[in-house]
Design an enzyme around this catalytic site. Structure first.
Site, short mmCIF file in Angstrom:
data_model
loop_
_atom_site.label_atom_id
_atom_site.label_comp_id
_atom_site.label_asym_id
_atom_site.label_seq_id
_atom_site.Cartn_x
_atom_site.Cartn_y
_atom_site.Cartn_z
N SER A 292 0.80 -1.23 0.00
CA SER A 292 0.00 0.00 0.00
C SER A 292 0.83 1.28 0.00
CB SER A 292 -0.94 0.00 1.21
OG SER A 292 -0.21 0.05 2.42
N LYS B 21 -6.17 3.47 8.99
CA LYS B 21 -5.27 4.44 8.37
C LYS B 21 -5.83 5.86 8.46
CE LYS B 21 -3.15 1.17 5.14
NZ LYS B 21 -2.98 0.75 3.74
#
Length: 821
Positions: free
Chosen positions: A693, A736
């Site tokens: 990611s 996140k």
């Protein structure tokens, strides 16, 4: 009594009025005397009215359904018996005992319109007497046959009094004889009601004769059974007497320890135990071996222990369970804050089990980081369903025998942990929590995860075969819940047998609520403090979460709160004042917990060239991930440091290859990389990092370094990159975004395919963030770099290199250029 009522009593054709009393499972016959206990208020009022106003006469009729407390007209039969009250006795508990004498049959309409005074405390109805047909001469043979059958029945059934038999034998009228015999026959009240409604005396007596013959057959069979049982008991008593004599002889000879007595005790236990036929036959075979073995032999102890295990297991013993969805929801909410999706899935599962009334179905696997409440959630499910809770820790288990048991040929052999636990709880339907199923390992002793394939398969666990028992044991009634921190180490066939329910880490807001509502009251009480002794502010709790713990759950948070409580208890004791109040704020928290243990990633103070902020997911939650890129003269080497895993290293290489493939777009020479060395570093080098990611973060950092354009310090990003520059979706978006919110990030770049995941993110987090969805790196760079979008992708001529132009844009800071916050 009214004049109309008196006239009605004398007019049989038009009917007459009487109080009505309903009977439960009792049918009153004419010329029979029956004592009844009466407790219903309406029935008592009807009896009192009959005595005072109706010459002690009352209409008794049976209910169709005896369970009804207040039957309506449609719940009563139409034919009953007009009866006379002979005697009444009031009892201390408010009920009365009444002696009734049946007079004659009568009929009422059986409708609501037939009830007189519907609003009264008791019903009154108009009844019509049913005239009795006269007997005929050809009834004599039937009467005589009935008398003979009654004499035979009286010889078999000793409960029938001799005086009653004499009185009945004097009757010669078919109708009266049938009515006299019926109350003494053991038949259902509905059958008696059918006979009451038969108007012909001969027909009624014929049916009574048939019933009498049936009762004679049943009574004869009962007599034979009792005789056989009596003979068996006499034989058993004789054997018992002889065994007692043998024991006495052994005692006189000094041999008091009789090995056969032990076997007899086992056989007695076996006779009382409910178990499958296979287990019973095996136990009997082993007991026969015991009788032939000397007690001193080693084999005797092995066989004896095996039989004990068979007898101690709860083969068919089930605990009463009740699935109440509202109660289950209340218990789950009281024991756990948040976790809405896992709790909802568990409630759905319980609802299905309540409807189908069986347990065969998916095995639940709760997956989540440590401390989020997986095991305690399983315990709450057991509490909600009324099952015994059994926890079996599989962490470090590497021997298949821990699950399946050892074969009896081994010294000290025992069944596996599952069978042992069932013996301990003494029920065959507990809730089994197989804890830490991902921590099992394999060695030369076998693979325990393979043994669990049978246990956790609803199609197979009804015939689970433990090596020690060496027979099938039904585990289909057991409710299995497993827990794991990660699915990576669980074999795929085992995963396939379980339904995965993920428990995400708690958000800061959830941890703060849990601390105030659950952890703080618990620790205050555990440390002997009063609620007024200690007050911890919201900011102090938030500081504990951020600076003294780093976890997805709340275990360490509870430890830190316990530490604060210990310090508070010390100060209360030293002050000698139990009423002392201590307030913990963010400013004085260090006095209780010392220096800060952790620091969460925060955004950079200034926008810098080659420094880009990414977002990472860890088991402890989300974190800001800073990527740094430095350029230096060299020969084209690429250095990647920061203890990165293979996937993240490959993401960096993919990002660089994308930049090289589009060098003309950025105004760079195709061979620009040959004259420089590129060094990519991710700080906190001691911490392992991996995952795809960070792809767009790495690419943005490299572009910034190559073009000399700073990256905005208030922008963070996450997304996987391909060689074509596409941005692919990532996981852990909820955590996140929490990290971005905590790190005071203003804008977050997210793959467009993750737009659907925003539903799981709390609104309080989204409120402070600007979320920008991107499909391609071309959309990322204008948002992240401190230059106009046209400056990055607008110029393609070799005469005006973009490198110089973009550096100038960044240095001059034009009016349209975004500024760092």
């Amino acid at each position: 009594m009214t004049d109309t009522g008196r006239e009605g009593l004398q007019n049989r054709e038009e009917g007459f009025e009487l109080p009505l009393m309903s009977l439960r499972e009792v049918v009153m016959f004419p010329r029979s005397i029956v004592p009844l206990f009466v407790g219903r208020e309406a029935s008592i009022k009807a009896i009192e009215s009959a005595i005072s106003d109706y010459g002690k006469k009352i209409f008794l009729v049976a209910q169709r359904e005896p369970e009804l407390e207040k039957p309506g007209p449609e719940d009563l039969f139409e034919v009953g018996t007009v009866s006379k009250i002979l005697q009444l006795l009031r009892l201390p508990d408010g009920t009365i005992k009444v002696l009734f004498e049946g007079l004659y049959r009568a009929r009422w309409d059986g409708t609501a319109d037939a009830i007189i005074g519907a609003d009264d405390a008791y019903p009154r109805v108009r009844v019509t007497r049913i005239e009795q047909e006269s007997s005929e001469d050809d009834d004599e043979a039937l009467v005589r046959a009935t008398h003979e059958a009654l004499d035979e029945y009286g010889k078999i059934n000793k409960k029938l009094a001799q005086e009653t038999l004499v009185a009945i034998s004097a009757l010669s009228d078919a109708a009266r004889l049938a009515d006299a015999i019926m109350p003494h026959l053991k038949v259902d009240y509905r059958r008696k009601q059918e006979l009451l409604e038969v108007e012909s005396g001969a027909e009624r007596l014929e049916k009574v004769y048939e019933l009498l013959q049936g009762e004679i057959a049943v009574a004869s069979l009962e007599k034979r059974i009792k005789s056989r049982v009596k003979n068996q008991m006499e034989r058993n008593q004789r054997e018992y007497y002889l065994n007692e004599q043998i024991k006495a002889i052994h005692k006189e000879m000094g041999r008091e320890d009789d090995p056969q007595a032990e076997v007899n005790e086992l056989e007695a236990r076996l006779a009382e135990k409910s178990m499958p036929e296979e287990a019973r036959e095996k136990a009997l075979r082993e007991m026969k071996k015991l009788r032939q073995m000397p007690p001193s032999s080693a084999e005797y102890t092995v066989v004896r222990n095996y039989v004990d295990w068979i007898l101690d297991l709860p083969w068919n013993t089930l605990k009463e369970t009740e699935i109440d969805i509202d109660n289950a929801r209340s218990i789950l909410d009281a024991d756990h804050y948040g976790l809405e999706k896992p709790k909802e899935r568990i409630l759905e599962y319980l609802a299905v089990q309540k409807l189908v009334n069986r347990l065969k179905g998916p095995i639940l696997c709760l997956v989540g980081p440590p401390g989020v409440g997986k095991t305690s959630l399983a315990k709450s499910v057991a509490k909600a369903t009324g099952r015994e809770f059994v926890r079996l820790s599989l962490g470090g288990v590497r021997d298949e025998a821990e699950i399946r048991g050892h074969r009896r040929t081994y010294v000290g052999a025992l069944p596996g942990k599952i069978i042992q636990s069932l013996k301990r709880v003494k029920h065959n339907n507990p809730l089994f929590c197989l804890d830490e199923i991902d921590k099992m390992s394999t060695d030369f002793r076998g693979d325990p995860s393979s043994a669990l394939l049978e246990v956790l398969d609803p199609e197979q666990n009804s015939t689970f075969n433990d090596h020690y028992l060496d027979m099938d044991y039904d585990l289909s009634q057991v409710f299995f819940i497993t827990t794991a921190n990660s699915l990576h180490s669980i074999p795929l066939p085992l995963q396939d047998r379980m339904e995965i329910i993920r428990l995400p880490g708690y958000l800061e807001t959830e941890k703060r609520r849990i601390a105030h509502d659950f952890l703080l009251p618990k620790q205050v009480e555990a440390h002997g403090l009063a609620a007024s002794n200690l007050r911890i502010s919201d900011n102090a709790v938030l500081e504990i979460i951020r600076s003294y713990t780093r976890e997805a759950g709340v275990r360490n948070l509870e430890r830190e709160i316990a530490s604060v409580c210990r310090k508070a208890a010390m100060q209360v004791v030293e002050a000698g004042d139990k009423e002392k109040t201590l307030t913990v704020s963010r400013q004085n928290l260090g006095n209780f917990l010392g220096v800060k243990k952790y620091r969460h990633g925060e955004r950079e103070d200034t926008s810098q060239v080659g420094v880009c902020t990414g977002l990472a997911w860890t088991e402890m939650g989300g974190e800001l991930l800073v990527v740094e890129t430095a350029l230096m003269p060299g020969s084209g080497r690429v250095e990647i440091t920061g203890k990165l895993g293979d996937v993240m290293t490959e993401s960096a290489k993919a990002a660089l290859s994308y930049l090289r493939s589009r060098s003309d777009l950025f105004g760079l020479r195709p061979d620009f990389h040959k004259e420089i060395d590129i060094h990519v570093h991710v700080p906190e080098g001691a911490t392992p990092k991996d995952g795809p990611s960070a792809g767009i973060t790495l690419a943005t950092s490299m572009v910034s370094a190559l073009l000399g354009i700073p990256v905005r310090n208030d922008v963070a990003m996450t997304g996987e990159i391909t060689l074509r520059g596409r941005v692919l979706p990532i996981g852990g978006l909820r955590e996140k975004l929490l990290a971005a919110h905590r790190g005071q990030i203003g804008k977050v770049l997210v793959p467009r395919e993750n737009e659907k995941d925003l539903k799981e993110v709390p609104g309080e987090i989204l409120k402070g963030l600007e979320i920008v969805f991107v499909d391609h790196v071309d959309e990322v760079l204008p948002q992240a770099l401190m230059a106009q979008a046209e400056s990055i992708f607008g110029g393609r001529t070799q005469s005006t290199p973009l490198y110089a132009k973009l550096r100038k844009d960044a240095q001059d800071g034009g009016a349209t250029m975004p500024t760092a916050q």
